[in-house]
Design a protein around this motif. Structure first.
Motif, PDB file in Angstrom:
ATOM      1  N   ARG A  97       3.768   1.546  -1.168  1.00 55.69           N
ATOM      2  CA  ARG A  97       4.618   1.610  -2.375  1.00 55.69           C
ATOM      3  C   ARG A  97       3.693   2.017  -3.503  1.00 55.69           C
ATOM      4  O   ARG A  97       3.967   2.943  -4.329  1.00 55.69           O
ATOM      5  CB  ARG A  97       5.300   0.337  -2.947  1.00 55.69           C
ATOM      6  CG  ARG A  97       6.143   0.518  -3.968  1.00 55.69           C
ATOM      7  CD  ARG A  97       6.837  -0.724  -4.390  1.00 55.69           C
ATOM      8  NE  ARG A  97       7.205  -1.572  -3.025  1.00 55.69           N
ATOM      9  CZ  ARG A  97       7.029  -3.008  -3.058  1.00 55.69           C
ATOM     10  NH1 ARG A  97       6.716  -3.580  -4.157  1.00 55.69           N
ATOM     11  NH2 ARG A  97       7.348  -3.603  -2.101  1.00 55.69           N
ATOM     12  N   GLU A  98       2.465   1.618  -3.513  1.00 49.22           N
ATOM     13  CA  GLU A  98       1.611   1.489  -4.659  1.00 49.22           C
ATOM     14  C   GLU A  98       0.582   3.010  -4.706  1.00 49.22           C
ATOM     15  O   GLU A  98       0.170   3.593  -5.444  1.00 49.22           O
ATOM     16  CB  GLU A  98       0.603   0.582  -4.780  1.00 49.22           C
ATOM     17  CG  GLU A  98       1.301  -0.650  -5.296  1.00 49.22           C
ATOM     18  CD  GLU A  98       0.616  -2.020  -5.360  1.00 49.22           C
ATOM     19  OE1 GLU A  98      -0.588  -1.885  -5.249  1.00 49.22           O
ATOM     20  OE2 GLU A  98       1.153  -3.126  -5.419  1.00 49.22           O
ATOM     21  N   GLU A  99       0.538   3.326  -3.390  1.00 48.76           N
ATOM     22  CA  GLU A  99      -0.440   4.383  -3.164  1.00 48.76           C
ATOM     23  C   GLU A  99       0.079   5.532  -2.478  1.00 48.76           C
ATOM     24  O   GLU A  99       0.283   6.806  -3.213  1.00 48.76           O
ATOM     25  CB  GLU A  99      -1.558   4.075  -1.993  1.00 48.76           C
ATOM     26  CG  GLU A  99      -2.616   2.970  -2.988  1.00 48.76           C
ATOM     27  CD  GLU A  99      -3.788   2.724  -2.373  1.00 48.76           C
ATOM     28  OE1 GLU A  99      -4.123   3.494  -1.272  1.00 48.76           O
ATOM     29  OE2 GLU A  99      -4.268   1.851  -2.374  1.00 48.76           O
ATOM     30  N   THR A 100       0.837   5.725  -1.507  1.00 50.52           N
ATOM     31  CA  THR A 100       1.281   6.840  -0.565  1.00 50.52           C
ATOM     32  C   THR A 100       2.591   7.380  -1.418  1.00 50.52           C
ATOM     33  O   THR A 100       2.433   8.630  -1.561  1.00 50.52           O
ATOM     34  CB  THR A 100       1.626   6.400   0.750  1.00 50.52           C
ATOM     35  OG1 THR A 100       0.817   5.696   1.459  1.00 50.52           O
ATOM     36  CG2 THR A 100       2.092   7.626   1.436  1.00 50.52           C
ATOM     37  N   MET A 111       0.817  -1.300  -0.028  1.00 48.70           N
ATOM     38  CA  MET A 111      -0.075  -0.008   0.030  1.00 48.70           C
ATOM     39  C   MET A 111       0.961   1.346  -0.048  1.00 48.70           C
ATOM     40  O   MET A 111       0.730   2.214  -0.857  1.00 48.70           O
ATOM     41  CB  MET A 111      -0.982   0.130   1.099  1.00 48.70           C
ATOM     42  CG  MET A 111      -1.719   0.996   1.350  1.00 48.70           C
ATOM     43  SD  MET A 111      -2.910   0.880   2.517  1.00 48.70           S
ATOM     44  CE  MET A 111      -3.966   2.247   2.444  1.00 48.70           C
ATOM     45  N   ALA A 164       3.335   7.074  -4.475  1.00 50.09           N
ATOM     46  CA  ALA A 164       2.922   7.474  -5.870  1.00 50.09           C
ATOM     47  C   ALA A 164       2.229   8.927  -5.736  1.00 50.09           C
ATOM     48  O   ALA A 164       2.564   9.821  -6.225  1.00 50.09           O
ATOM     49  CB  ALA A 164       1.806   6.619  -6.508  1.00 50.09           C
ATOM     50  N   GLU A 165       1.454   9.173  -4.622  1.00 50.54           N
ATOM     51  CA  GLU A 165       0.674  10.258  -4.220  1.00 50.54           C
ATOM     52  C   GLU A 165       1.885  11.331  -3.954  1.00 50.54           C
ATOM     53  O   GLU A 165       2.015  12.491  -4.473  1.00 50.54           O
ATOM     54  CB  GLU A 165      -0.201  10.215  -3.099  1.00 50.54           C
ATOM     55  CG  GLU A 165      -1.065  11.683  -3.086  1.00 50.54           C
ATOM     56  CD  GLU A 165      -1.689  11.982  -3.909  1.00 50.54           C
ATOM     57  OE1 GLU A 165      -2.189  13.199  -4.150  1.00 50.54           O
ATOM     58  OE2 GLU A 165      -2.019  11.152  -5.092  1.00 50.54           O
ATOM     59  N   ARG A 177       5.101  11.434  -4.933  1.00 53.76           N
ATOM     60  CA  ARG A 177       5.932  11.780  -6.001  1.00 53.76           C
ATOM     61  C   ARG A 177       5.248  12.787  -7.012  1.00 53.76           C
ATOM     62  O   ARG A 177       5.529  13.536  -7.658  1.00 53.76           O
ATOM     63  CB  ARG A 177       6.006  10.373  -6.975  1.00 53.76           C
ATOM     64  CG  ARG A 177       7.153   9.890  -6.626  1.00 53.76           C
ATOM     65  CD  ARG A 177       7.508   8.687  -7.565  1.00 53.76           C
ATOM     66  NE  ARG A 177       8.679   7.951  -7.207  1.00 53.76           N
ATOM     67  CZ  ARG A 177       8.746   6.642  -7.080  1.00 53.76           C
ATOM     68  NH1 ARG A 177       7.686   5.880  -7.386  1.00 53.76           N
ATOM     69  NH2 ARG A 177       9.872   5.948  -6.497  1.00 53.76           N
TER      70      ARG A 177
END
Length: 85
Positions: free
Chosen positions: A3-6, A1, A8-9, A11
């Motif tokens: 890596r994929e959500e936080t 979660m 990404a947000e 960045r």
């Protein structure tokens, strides 16, 4: 979660224009620690003319009356910007 959500947000928010858009229309999961307007001033000082910055500073002053030092700093930065162009 993370890596994929936080991340990404996070960045996405490294882009100044994306961060400015987020400041202007915040997502519900973004926490604000300062009164409205502070982040917008920080993201625009040195990038916009003193005349364009002034309404933002007035908003900061209205929303947080003890912001005198911050407002003075932003006006100095804006004046420096105007002198460079």
């Amino acid at each position: 979660m993370l890596r994929e959500e936080t991340i990404a947000e996070m960045r996405r928010l490294l882009d100044r224009e994306q961060l400015l858009a987020e400041v202007r229309a915040p997502s519900p999961w973004i926490r604000r620690r300062r009164p409205p307007g502070w982040a917008e001033v920080l993201l625009n000082v040195g990038r916009v003319s003193p005349a364009e910055l002034e309404p933002l500073l007035e908003r900061v002053e209205r929303d947080y009356p003890v912001a005198d030092e911050f407002i003075a700093w932003a006006r100095r930065q804006s004046g420096d910007w105007a002198a460079r162009i």
